[in-house]
Design an enzyme around this catalytic site. Structure first.
Site, PDB file in Angstrom:
ATOM      1  N   ASP A 173     -10.621  -7.076   6.384  1.00 57.38           N
ATOM      2  CA  ASP A 173      -9.727  -8.202   6.885  1.00 57.38           C
ATOM      3  C   ASP A 173     -10.067  -9.133   7.872  1.00 57.38           C
ATOM      4  O   ASP A 173      -9.489  -9.936   7.923  1.00 57.38           O
ATOM      5  CB  ASP A 173      -9.125  -8.091   5.820  1.00 57.38           C
ATOM      6  CG  ASP A 173      -9.102  -7.072   4.224  1.00 57.38           C
ATOM      7  OD1 ASP A 173      -9.733  -7.810   3.697  1.00 57.38           O
ATOM      8  OD2 ASP A 173      -7.857  -6.539   3.737  1.00 57.38           O
TER       9      ASP A 173
ATOM     10  N   THR B 275     -21.438  -7.519   6.896  1.00 56.57           N
ATOM     11  CA  THR B 275     -20.206  -6.382   8.768  1.00 56.57           C
ATOM     12  C   THR B 275     -21.136  -5.266   8.388  1.00 56.57           C
ATOM     13  O   THR B 275     -21.412  -4.711   6.989  1.00 56.57           O
ATOM     14  CB  THR B 275     -18.897  -6.788   9.006  1.00 56.57           C
ATOM     15  OG1 THR B 275     -18.751  -6.174   7.413  1.00 56.57           O
ATOM     16  CG2 THR B 275     -18.183  -7.690   8.161  1.00 56.57           C
TER      17      THR B 275
ATOM     18  N   ASP C 160       0.797  -1.498   0.365  1.00 55.38           N
ATOM     19  CA  ASP C 160       0.327  -0.401  -0.077  1.00 55.38           C
ATOM     20  C   ASP C 160       0.475   0.914  -0.009  1.00 55.38           C
ATOM     21  O   ASP C 160       1.542   1.321   0.967  1.00 55.38           O
ATOM     22  CB  ASP C 160      -1.180   0.088   0.991  1.00 55.38           C
ATOM     23  CG  ASP C 160      -1.902  -1.101   1.410  1.00 55.38           C
ATOM     24  OD1 ASP C 160      -1.858  -1.611   0.408  1.00 55.38           O
ATOM     25  OD2 ASP C 160      -2.752  -1.664   1.873  1.00 55.38           O
TER      26      ASP C 160
HETATM   27  P1  ATP Z   1     -12.608  -2.190   5.347  1.00 55.84           P
HETATM   28  O1  ATP Z   1     -13.383  -2.046   3.454  1.00 55.84           O
HETATM   29  O2  ATP Z   1     -12.539  -1.317   6.198  1.00 55.84           O
HETATM   30  O3  ATP Z   1     -11.771  -3.058   5.460  1.00 55.84           O
HETATM   31  P2  ATP Z   1     -15.838  -3.304   5.217  1.00 55.84           P
HETATM   32  O4  ATP Z   1     -16.586  -2.229   4.787  1.00 55.84           O
HETATM   33  O5  ATP Z   1     -15.078  -4.704   4.739  1.00 55.84           O
HETATM   34  O6  ATP Z   1     -14.510  -2.690   5.791  1.00 55.84           O
HETATM   35  P3  ATP Z   1     -17.098  -3.173   7.954  1.00 55.84           P
HETATM   36  O7  ATP Z   1     -18.311  -3.186   8.033  1.00 55.84           O
HETATM   37  O8  ATP Z   1     -17.116  -1.332   7.321  1.00 55.84           O
HETATM   38  O9  ATP Z   1     -16.362  -3.786   6.719  1.00 55.84           O
HETATM   39  O10 ATP Z   1     -15.999  -3.045   9.226  1.00 55.84           O
HETATM   40  C1  ATP Z   1     -15.993  -4.531   9.668  1.00 55.84           C
HETATM   41  C2  ATP Z   1     -16.054  -4.196  11.036  1.00 55.84           C
HETATM   42  O11 ATP Z   1     -14.922  -3.880  11.974  1.00 55.84           O
HETATM   43  C3  ATP Z   1     -17.115  -4.422  11.402  1.00 55.84           C
HETATM   44  O12 ATP Z   1     -18.581  -5.338  11.748  1.00 55.84           O
HETATM   45  C4  ATP Z   1     -16.838  -3.608  13.163  1.00 55.84           C
HETATM   46  O13 ATP Z   1     -16.970  -4.861  14.171  1.00 55.84           O
HETATM   47  C5  ATP Z   1     -15.438  -3.536  12.516  1.00 55.84           C
HETATM   48  N1  ATP Z   1     -15.287  -2.276  12.502  1.00 55.84           N
HETATM   49  C6  ATP Z   1     -15.610  -1.026  11.774  1.00 55.84           C
HETATM   50  N2  ATP Z   1     -16.007   0.149  11.591  1.00 55.84           N
HETATM   51  C7  ATP Z   1     -15.793   0.405  13.414  1.00 55.84           C
HETATM   52  C8  ATP Z   1     -16.096   1.264  14.159  1.00 55.84           C
HETATM   53  N3  ATP Z   1     -16.270   2.724  13.990  1.00 55.84           N
HETATM   54  N4  ATP Z   1     -15.963   0.772  15.097  1.00 55.84           N
HETATM   55  C9  ATP Z   1     -16.134  -0.012  15.374  1.00 55.84           C
HETATM   56  N5  ATP Z   1     -16.236  -1.147  14.688  1.00 55.84           N
HETATM   57  C10 ATP Z   1     -15.947  -1.051  13.422  1.00 55.84           C
END
Ligand code: ATP
Length: 289
Positions: free
Chosen positions: A241, A209, A14
């Site tokens: 991830d 998620t 990255d």
């Molecule tokens: P990314 O693309 O940022 O890797 P994503 O879009 O695949 O993430 P998200 O649903 O945004 O997935 O986040 C994955 C998990 O991370 C959530 O289920 C939660 O457990 C945790 N998480 C993400 N953001 C937060 C937050 N602001 N506070 C607490 N937990 C969070």
């Protein structure tokens, strides 16, 4: 004897630059210093599981270059077996990431070596494996082949549908767990659809998620909401991830899906409290276990 958890996926360097605004076509804009860090959905997932103490290997490909060595070092430091990471003639994959002051990321991925991962690479790698987790920054035919081979061997199959891609109905039907975020779920079943509709696509279970709101586990006999701990989010890069790696590690330990998701939200929530992806992932001790 292979590892309990096999991750099939990408490894990318990255390269992150803060910019006031992104350049338009034909324009040059000066940004901040480049921050280099190990990433890629496959490598991140493997590092997340490794830091929790799982017996985990990554099947992937890097180039014979400094970025490839950076990635291998980071994987090994987390205890990940890199014996199945092939050195390709192509350069290591790179994600060029610009971040604007509003926190928005814009990402261009040059897959490089990740594109060289072929279906034949996933034959004969499943002995002793309990759980395979795949994501989609590597060629789709390779992932579909890996799913088919793993399912044949009785390995539990988890697929993180990220970035979103169209899987064949045969592949969807072989998944034990389909892991998606809200956007990917909407892409699959249409906006506003009930998450239970994900099971109609074929997987035996699904986990959605929901960022700060945690996750939802969808199984044939019911839907369970799993709340995330409330934290001060500093950088959510790689949270998905972290969740995938933690889920796979717990499933390989024999946890049921809801218990695995409860641990995964704790791991992912911890990861957003620190900058970066891999460097932000907790050990079991960090979680107070
Ligand atoms: P990314 O693309 O940022 O890797 P994503 O879009 O695949 O993430 P998200 O649903 O945004 O997935 O986040 C994955 C998990 O991370 C959530 O289920 C939660 O457990 C945790 N998480 C993400 N953001 C937060 C937050 N602001 N506070 C607490 N937990 C969070």
């Amino acid at each position: 004897m292979n590892s309990d958890v096999l991750v099939v996926g990408s490894a990318n360097a990255d390269l992150v630059v803060a910019v006031d605004r992104r350049p338009a076509g034909g324009e040059t804009v000066l940004g901040g210093d480049t921050v280099l860090s190990p990433g890629g959905k496959g490598a991140n997932t493997a590092v997340a599981a490794g830091r929790l103490g799982a017996d985990v290997a990554l099947l992937g490909a890097v180039g014979d270059d400094p970025y490839g060595r950076l990635l291998l070092d980071s994987l090994r430091a987390a205890g990940v077996d890199t014996g199945l990471v092939r050195t390709s003639e192509r350069p290591t994959g790179i994600a060029y990431i610009t971040v604007t002051p509003d926190g928005e990321n814009s990402i261009l991925v040059s897959p490089g070596a990740n594109s060289s991962l072929e279906p034949a690479d996933v034959d004969a790698v499943f002995d002793g494996v309990e759980v395979m987790v795949a994501s989609l920054e590597v060629p789709l035919p390779t992932v579909e082949h890996a799913v088919a081979r793993a399912a044949e061997r009785g390995v539990k199959v988890l697929l993180n549908l990220s970035p979103a891609a169209k899987l064949s109905p045969e592949t969807l039907a072989k998944l034990d767990v389909l892991l998606v975020n809200e956007h990917e779920a909407a892409w699959l079943t249409g906006p506003g659809a009930d998450f239970r509709e994900l099971l109609e696509l074929g997987p035996r279970a699904a986990v959605v998620t929901l960022g700060a709101a945690g996750a939802v586990v969808v199984e044939p006999d019911g839907t369970t909401e799993v709340e995330s701990p409330k934290v001060e989010a500093v950088d959510t890069t790689g949270a998905g991830d972290a969740f995938a790696g933690a889920l796979a590690a717990s499933l390989a330990d024999g946890a049921d899906l809801v218990s695995a998701a409860k641990r995964a939200v704790r791991v992912a929530a911890f990861s957003v409290t620190r900058p970066g992806a891999q460097p932000s992932y907790p050990t079991a001790a960090d979680l107070g276990e």
